[in-house]
Design an enzyme around this catalytic site. Structure first.
Site, PDB file in Angstrom:
ATOM      1  N   HIS A 111       7.723 -23.396   4.106  1.00 25.66           N
ATOM      2  CA  HIS A 111       9.137 -23.314   3.732  1.00 25.66           C
ATOM      3  C   HIS A 111       9.983 -24.412   4.373  1.00 25.66           C
ATOM      4  O   HIS A 111      11.080 -24.686   3.924  1.00 25.66           O
ATOM      5  CB  HIS A 111       9.704 -21.907   3.984  1.00 25.66           C
ATOM      6  CG  HIS A 111       9.985 -21.595   5.421  1.00 25.66           C
ATOM      7  ND1 HIS A 111       9.007 -21.218   6.304  1.00 25.66           N
ATOM      8  CD2 HIS A 111      11.134 -21.583   6.130  1.00 25.66           C
ATOM      9  CE1 HIS A 111       9.547 -20.993   7.479  1.00 25.66           C
ATOM     10  NE2 HIS A 111      10.836 -21.206   7.403  1.00 25.66           N
ATOM     11  N   HIS A 163       4.521 -26.518   9.786  1.00 21.37           N
ATOM     12  CA  HIS A 163       5.903 -26.985   9.655  1.00 21.37           C
ATOM     13  C   HIS A 163       6.134 -28.342  10.333  1.00 21.37           C
ATOM     14  O   HIS A 163       6.689 -29.255   9.746  1.00 21.37           O
ATOM     15  CB  HIS A 163       6.886 -25.984  10.277  1.00 21.37           C
ATOM     16  CG  HIS A 163       6.791 -24.607   9.704  1.00 21.37           C
ATOM     17  ND1 HIS A 163       6.527 -24.364   8.376  1.00 21.37           N
ATOM     18  CD2 HIS A 163       6.932 -23.374  10.272  1.00 21.37           C
ATOM     19  CE1 HIS A 163       6.526 -23.059   8.158  1.00 21.37           C
ATOM     20  NE2 HIS A 163       6.751 -22.443   9.294  1.00 21.37           N
ATOM     21  N   LYS A 213      13.724 -27.005   3.053  1.00 23.91           N
ATOM     22  CA  LYS A 213      15.015 -27.044   3.747  1.00 23.91           C
ATOM     23  C   LYS A 213      15.804 -28.272   3.283  1.00 23.91           C
ATOM     24  O   LYS A 213      15.248 -29.343   3.068  1.00 23.91           O
ATOM     25  CB  LYS A 213      14.811 -27.061   5.261  1.00 23.91           C
ATOM     26  CG  LYS A 213      14.277 -25.705   5.764  1.00 23.91           C
ATOM     27  CD  LYS A 213      14.287 -25.609   7.259  1.00 23.91           C
ATOM     28  CE  LYS A 213      13.572 -24.367   7.737  1.00 23.91           C
ATOM     29  NZ  LYS A 213      14.431 -23.216   7.951  1.00 23.91           N
ATOM     30  N   LYS A 256       9.361 -20.130  21.295  1.00 20.51           N
ATOM     31  CA  LYS A 256      10.144 -18.908  21.152  1.00 20.51           C
ATOM     32  C   LYS A 256      10.929 -18.720  22.446  1.00 20.51           C
ATOM     33  O   LYS A 256      10.503 -19.166  23.520  1.00 20.51           O
ATOM     34  CB  LYS A 256       9.218 -17.699  20.985  1.00 20.51           C
ATOM     35  CG  LYS A 256       8.238 -17.830  19.817  1.00 20.51           C
ATOM     36  CD  LYS A 256       8.784 -17.232  18.548  1.00 20.51           C
ATOM     37  CE  LYS A 256       7.788 -17.298  17.419  1.00 20.51           C
ATOM     38  NZ  LYS A 256       8.426 -17.381  16.095  1.00 20.51           N
ATOM     39  N   ARG A 282       0.811  -1.222   0.000  1.00 24.82           N
ATOM     40  CA  ARG A 282       0.000   0.000   0.000  1.00 24.82           C
ATOM     41  C   ARG A 282       0.846   1.274   0.000  1.00 24.82           C
ATOM     42  O   ARG A 282       0.389   2.324  -0.436  1.00 24.82           O
ATOM     43  CB  ARG A 282      -0.936  -0.004   1.208  1.00 24.82           C
ATOM     44  CG  ARG A 282      -2.154  -0.898   0.954  1.00 24.82           C
ATOM     45  CD  ARG A 282      -3.121  -0.828   2.079  1.00 24.82           C
ATOM     46  NE  ARG A 282      -2.463  -1.184   3.327  1.00 24.82           N
ATOM     47  CZ  ARG A 282      -3.081  -1.402   4.478  1.00 24.82           C
ATOM     48  NH1 ARG A 282      -4.391  -1.276   4.549  1.00 24.82           N
ATOM     49  NH2 ARG A 282      -2.430  -1.731   5.560  1.00 24.82           N
TER      50      ARG A 282
HETATM   51  C1  BG6 Z   1       7.469 -19.023  10.332  1.00 27.72           C
HETATM   52  C2  BG6 Z   1       6.785 -18.665  11.621  1.00 27.72           C
HETATM   53  O1  BG6 Z   1       6.604 -19.751   9.508  1.00 27.72           O
HETATM   54  O2  BG6 Z   1       8.612 -19.803  10.609  1.00 27.72           O
HETATM   55  C3  BG6 Z   1       7.734 -17.910  12.528  1.00 27.72           C
HETATM   56  O3  BG6 Z   1       5.645 -17.867  11.350  1.00 27.72           O
HETATM   57  C4  BG6 Z   1       9.015 -18.671  12.718  1.00 27.72           C
HETATM   58  O4  BG6 Z   1       7.130 -17.637  13.792  1.00 27.72           O
HETATM   59  C5  BG6 Z   1       9.599 -19.118  11.375  1.00 27.72           C
HETATM   60  O5  BG6 Z   1       9.941 -17.839  13.384  1.00 27.72           O
HETATM   61  C6  BG6 Z   1      10.771 -20.060  11.565  1.00 27.72           C
HETATM   62  O6  BG6 Z   1      11.400 -20.296  10.337  1.00 27.72           O
HETATM   63  P1  BG6 Z   1      12.933 -20.691  10.262  1.00 27.72           P
HETATM   64  O7  BG6 Z   1      13.163 -21.063   8.835  1.00 27.72           O
HETATM   65  O8  BG6 Z   1      13.700 -19.499  10.697  1.00 27.72           O
HETATM   66  O9  BG6 Z   1      13.098 -21.837  11.206  1.00 27.72           O
END
Ligand code: BG6
EC number: 1.1.1.49
Length: 487
Positions: free
Chosen positions: A175, A237, A179, A336, A51
């Protein structure tokens, strides 16, 4: 040019949320690295959309500042010539005509629309793209997680996106699947005769999956507080990692062959609900402590809300009810503000059935296969050997160690590098199919419902610790411990 750096076909990649954290920290650097490797044709365009009222030069300047630390300046400037910017609001008409004209109407040209925005905007953006016929031909849409916050909202999004883009055009990104070690898990399991015969409940004692982060929620509090660790990490994940460990051998690497097998695992997960959530799950929330040598505030202070009931840590014991895995616990944990950043899968084999060694030789330890996703990606297989030299027969537990960086002397590509180019190539193997997302929500929903019905607050843990002590008790109750290498 190596086989891994073959150039892809020319494409336009539009990033909605182009000024956001993910775009700047992950997507643009990933594209830059592929550019340096010669994979991005000179006629390809990367278009940031957000935006903010910026123009191409303003966006390039922003990116330059953000990327200069990780990229070589000369190459970066050449790369940025392929980067453009268009200001757009998904909910307003302004700018869309210009945007559509800029992208152009050539259905055979590969156009990737990456929605790196809040999921509430996915439907508006897709509707606009449909309205301007930008969904036709070789167009693809990439949906960042989270897709919804429960099964109903995920269905709503998937239905609405499905009206504009077909399933084969829809790439739901996780993602973790990009890896290096996750890819390697496939090769290790199915490219070696050694593991598969042992890969079942007769030989495997249990599996642990840990995704630990040192960071707090930082400026992502508004998103995170509505999500929590189960929605943010486990539903996607961690369950995807679990599927890669547990799935049956697919008949090939064809996208649906792999995804069909993952789906069966998700369907076989035993329910965790009101009846057993208290025994099988632990939720935690960090309090002030020390992270990487510095004092850090607790989650409520970071968020500015002392009443938040959102978990920043979760540990749970999952089970897969099928022939291969019956009775093998999968202990999952993520959080975290833990003491170190480590993601790993640990497969622990059963003890030998009978020891022929005297007590003086030392303890026999169970074999473990440790797949380290980050940092220092690699695989270690822990074996028992004789301590070398004289001094009697003493047992030693040592790793057969294959650190990818050491073994191959290369920096591993970031997951997004592989996945972005997979979208351009139109290969969805490492993306989640709609039914997988739904099955994952079907499992996660009752866990969330049980927590909310219990009314219990998450257990506090000190930042820089391994979560609430109940997470240790969860596994120790079964006579096992969390893998100590990671701790
Ligand atoms: C993201 C989460 O999908 O993955 C984040 O929303 C997290 O909270 C992150 O920190 C971790 O990804 P990576 O690749 O750094 O382990």
């Amino acid at each position: 040019m190596t086989a891994s750096s073959q150039s892809v076909e020319p494409f336009d990649l539009v990033i909605f949320g182009g000024t956001g954290d993910l775009a700047v920290r992950k997507l643009l650097p990933a594209l830059f690295h592929r550019f340096v490797d010669g994979q991005i044709p000179a006629s390809s365009r990367i278009v940031g959309v957000a935006r903010e009222a910026l123009d191409d030069a303003g966006y390039r300047a922003q990116l330059r500042e953000a990327l200069i630390g990780i990229c070589e300046a000369g190459k970066l400037d050449v790369f940025l010539q392929q980067v453009f910017y268009r200001p757009l609001d998904a909910r307003k008409d302004d700018g869309w005509d210009d945007f559509a004209a800029f992208i152009g109407a050539q259905p055979e040209h590969i156009r990737v629309f990456y929605l790196s925005t809040s999921p509430e905007l996915f439907v508006d953006i897709c509707n606009r793209l449909g309205q301007y016929k930008l969904n036709q031909g070789a167009s693809r849409v990439v949906l960042e997680k989270p897709i919804g916050r429960d099964l109903a909202s995920a269905n709503q999004i998937n239905d609405a996106v499905g009206k504009v883009f077909s399933e084969s055009q829809t790439f739901r990104i996780d993602h973790y699947l990009g890896k290096e070690t996750v890819q390697n898990l496939l090769v290790l399991r199915f490219g070696n005769a050694l593991f598969e015969p042992l890969w079942n409940s007769a030989h495997i004692d249990h599996v642990q999956i840990t995704v630990a982060e040192t960071l707090g929620v930082g400026h992502r509090g508004a998103y995170y507080d509505r999500a929590g660790a189960l929605r943010d990490m486990v539903q996607n994940h961690i369950l995807q990692l679990l599927c890669m460990v547990a799935m049956e051998p697919p008949s090939s690497l064809a996208p649906d062959a792999v995804r069909d097998e993952k789906l069966k695992v998700l369907h076989s997960l035993k329910a965790i609900d009101d009846s057993n959530a208290a025994q099988l799950t632990v939720r935690g929330q960090y309090r002030a402590g020390v992270a990487e040598g510095a004092s850090v505030p607790g989650y409520p202070d970071e968020l500015g809300n002392s009443k938040s009931n959102t978990e920043t840590f979760v540990a749970l014991k999952a089970e897969i009810a099928n022939w291969r895995w019956a009775g093998v616990p999968f202990y999952l944990r993520t959080g975290k503000r833990l003491p170190s950043r480590v993601s790993e899968i640990v497969v622990t084999f059963k003890p030998v059935p009978h020891s022929i060694f005297s007590a003086d030789a030392g303890q026999l330890a169970q074999n473990r296969l440790v797949l380290r996703l980050q940092p220092d990606e690699g695989v270690k297989l822990w074996l028992t050997i004789k301590h070398p030299g004289p001094g009697g027969l003493r047992l030693r537990h040592v790793p057969l160690d294959m650190s990818f960086a050491e073994a191959f002397g290369v920096q591993q590509p970031d997951a997004y590098e592989r996945l972005l180019l997979d979208v351009v190539r139109g290969n969805p193997t490492l993306f989640m199919r709609r039914d997988e997302v739904e099955a994952a929500w079907r499992w996660a929903g009752p866990v969330l419902a049980a927590w909310s019905a219990s009314g219990e607050a998450p257990r506090p843990y000190t930042a820089g610790s391994w979560g609430p002590s109940a997470a240790v008790a969860l596994i120790e109750r079964d006579g096992r411990t969390w893998n100590e290498d990671s701790e």
